[in-house]
Enzyme design. Structure first.
Site, PDB file in Angstrom:
ATOM      1  N   ASP A 244       0.805  -1.227   0.000  1.00  0.00           N
ATOM      2  CA  ASP A 244       0.000   0.000   0.000  1.00  0.00           C
ATOM      3  C   ASP A 244       0.835   1.274   0.000  1.00  0.00           C
ATOM      4  O   ASP A 244       0.444   2.298   0.563  1.00  0.00           O
ATOM      5  CB  ASP A 244      -0.970   0.007   1.206  1.00  0.00           C
ATOM      6  CG  ASP A 244      -1.858  -1.220   1.210  1.00  0.00           C
ATOM      7  OD1 ASP A 244      -2.238  -1.676   0.116  1.00  0.00           O
ATOM      8  OD2 ASP A 244      -2.165  -1.721   2.309  1.00  0.00           O
TER       9      ASP A 244
ATOM     10  N   LYS B  83       1.706   2.113  -5.065  1.00  0.00           N
ATOM     11  CA  LYS B  83       2.230   1.530  -6.313  1.00  0.00           C
ATOM     12  C   LYS B  83       1.299   1.794  -7.487  1.00  0.00           C
ATOM     13  O   LYS B  83       1.748   2.103  -8.594  1.00  0.00           O
ATOM     14  CB  LYS B  83       2.433   0.006  -6.146  1.00  0.00           C
ATOM     15  CG  LYS B  83       3.433  -0.357  -5.057  1.00  0.00           C
ATOM     16  CD  LYS B  83       3.542  -1.855  -4.871  1.00  0.00           C
ATOM     17  CE  LYS B  83       2.308  -2.514  -4.327  1.00  0.00           C
ATOM     18  NZ  LYS B  83       1.977  -2.165  -2.939  1.00  0.00           N
TER      19      LYS B  83
ATOM     20  N   GLN C 185       1.901  -6.200  -3.164  1.00  0.00           N
ATOM     21  CA  GLN C 185       2.355  -6.277  -1.775  1.00  0.00           C
ATOM     22  C   GLN C 185       3.642  -5.445  -1.587  1.00  0.00           C
ATOM     23  O   GLN C 185       3.811  -4.458  -2.280  1.00  0.00           O
ATOM     24  CB  GLN C 185       2.566  -7.741  -1.333  1.00  0.00           C
ATOM     25  CG  GLN C 185       1.256  -8.518  -1.139  1.00  0.00           C
ATOM     26  CD  GLN C 185       0.664  -9.063  -2.414  1.00  0.00           C
ATOM     27  OE1 GLN C 185       1.336  -9.737  -3.169  1.00  0.00           O
ATOM     28  NE2 GLN C 185      -0.602  -8.794  -2.667  1.00  0.00           N
TER      29      GLN C 185
END
Ligand code: GDP
Ligand code: IMO
Ligand code: MG
Length: 425
Positions: free
Chosen positions: A14, A17, A224
């Protein structure tokens, strides 16, 4: 950006990206997801519209770009079809430019159930997964009992693998009070999904290598973050794939010698969703303040994200692990109202100071961050139109981060929109 760029999250996910991919897609012909699944939630804001991508690369919002779901991704076909349909509703077509690897593994309802079951039964603390069946699906892949996208088109083989898998999973589900699943129901439903997705499926390895030969540029979109990587992360509080840059080769389909550039996305502070160690986690008052200002609520599960000070030990290691050439710092604006800002420069544990992260389970839980403190800038940065316009203290904060992590800063993001992105000269 070189011909081939890998973009990765430098912390626990988070980092922003989605926003950065959207900007870098301008210069790429292909955008490729190489790991993870619909546990990811990548947000892109364009004008008044907000898009949250879970499986489809964020490059899909740029017309004419080809988006690839590589073989290292685990695909939940139901979630993927819902995402395609939602994009259609928002006026974006995937036709002809979404490509799904025939070798990607497929998530089945028993993976979601096992995910849920493991979380509920885990002694000594759950992981706080997204319950999307990610871990169990990768588990089956590595155990060589997984079912791949191509297998859905070989009806006999598919049926027999599915039945064998259910013979193994159903007794486990039943023993833990979960309903057993019907092979017939899943078989019929997944044949329908396969039919819907058929036109998107191809050999994406060949596709990407042909693109390389033709001189086209490829952007790999990591999901991730580095410390959720199954090998490099804070195990066992990690996801089940290689979210670091190397994953682009094993899960994306091109050889290591083709990677030109690795870019890290770094949040100006730290967040984490789910359980696991977090040395620089804020006290409740600061937590509330930053969570609200930064809108730190999960793009996939809606869970409140845990927030903390910038941890340079983590990010310095992240630069090393990924071989980052440069980083993008995001969400600087979220710190606009903080009078005094802390940066963690080392950890202290049992009288010793550490600047790296030993593998010992629970090490991070036990250590105390060593902080240095910087005066805030107490000015709105979200309207800055160039890096030079940023307040002096903001530039000093960025300079200190750059020095501590040992890499160049390419861009600084001061808001959700495309134009709130400043180039660092
Ligand atoms: P990802 O998973 O790394 O793509 O990040 P998420 O989309 O899950 O979370 C990042 C959130 O921060 C999203 O809501 C973005 O719209 C938002 N965001 C990205 N960059 C900035 C920024 O520079 N400032 C602010 N205030 N929000 C940002
Ligand atoms: P993006 O790509 C933040 C976290 C979960 C949990 C752990 C394992 O949006 O940055 P899983 O469902 O993968 O087995 O959960 O990993 N997690 C994420 N946290 N951002 C993500 O993706 C995440 N994907 C998984 O919260 O702690
Ligand atoms: Mg996200």
């Amino acid at each position: 950006m070189g011909q081939t760029t890998v973009l990765v999250g430098a912390q626990w996910g988070d980092e922003g990206k989605g926003k950065v991919i959207d900007i870098l897609t301008e210069d790429a012909q292909y955008v490729v997801r190489y790991q993870g699944g619909n546990n990811a939630g990548h947000t892109v804001v364009i004008g008044e519209s907000k898009y949250i991508l879970h499986l489809i690369p964020s490059g899909i919002l740029h017309e004419g770009k080809t988006c690839v779901i590589g073989h290292g991704v685990v695909v939940d076909p139901k979630a993927l079809i819902e995402e395609i349909d939602l994009l259609i509703e928002q006026g974006i077509s995937c036709e002809g430019r979404l490509k799904i690897s025939d070798k990607a593994h497929v998530i089945f309802p028993y993976h979601n159930k096992v995910d849920e079951l493991r979380e509920s039964k885990r002694k000594g603390g759950k992981i706080g997964t997204t319950k999307r069946g990610i871990g169990p699906c990768y588990g089956d892949k590595v155990s060589r009992v997984g079912i791949r996208v191509a297998d859905l088109f070989d009806k006999e083989y598919f049926r027999s693998r599915l039945e064998t898998n259910l013979e193994e999973k159903n007794p486990i589900l039943k023993a833990h009070g979960f309903e057993e699943l019907s092979a017939d129901d899943i078989y019929k439903t997944y044949l329908k999904y396969a039919d819907r997705l058929k036109s998107f499926v191809c050999n994406t390895n060949q596709l990407l290598n042909n693109a390389l030969k033709a001189g086209e540029s490829i952007l790999f979109e990591g999901a991730q973050g580095t410390f959720l990587d199954v090998d490099y992360g804070t195990y066992p509080y990690v996801t089940s794939s290689n979210s670091t840059a190397g994953g682009a080769c094993t899960g994306g389909g091109i050889g290591p010698s083709y990677i030109d550039t690795v870019i890290g996305v770094v949040k100006a502070y730290t967040t984490r969703v789910g359980e696991g160690p977090f040395p620089t986690e804020f006290d409740p008052v600061m937590m509330e303040k930053i969570r609200e200002k930064g809108g730190e609520f999960g793009a996939t599960t809606g869970r409140a994200r845990r927030c903390g000070w910038f941890d340079s030990v983590l990010v310095k290691n992240s630069v090393m692990i990924n071989g980052m050439n440069e980083v993008v710092i995001t969400k600087l604006d979220v710190l606009d109202e903080v009078a005094s800002i802390k940066i963690c420069t080392a950890y202290e544990y049992d009288g010793k100071v550490y600047e790296d992260i030993p593998g010992e389970v629970g090490f991070l839980d036990k250590c105390k961050p060593v902080y240095e403190e910087h005066p805030g800038w107490l000015r709105d940065t979200s309207k800055a139109t160039s890096y030079e316009e940023l307040p002096e203290n903001a530039k000093k904060y960025l300079d200190r981060i750059k020095k501590l992590i040992g890499t160049e800063i390419k861009l600084v993001s001061v808001g959700k929109s495309r134009k709130q992105t400043l180039k660092v000269k």
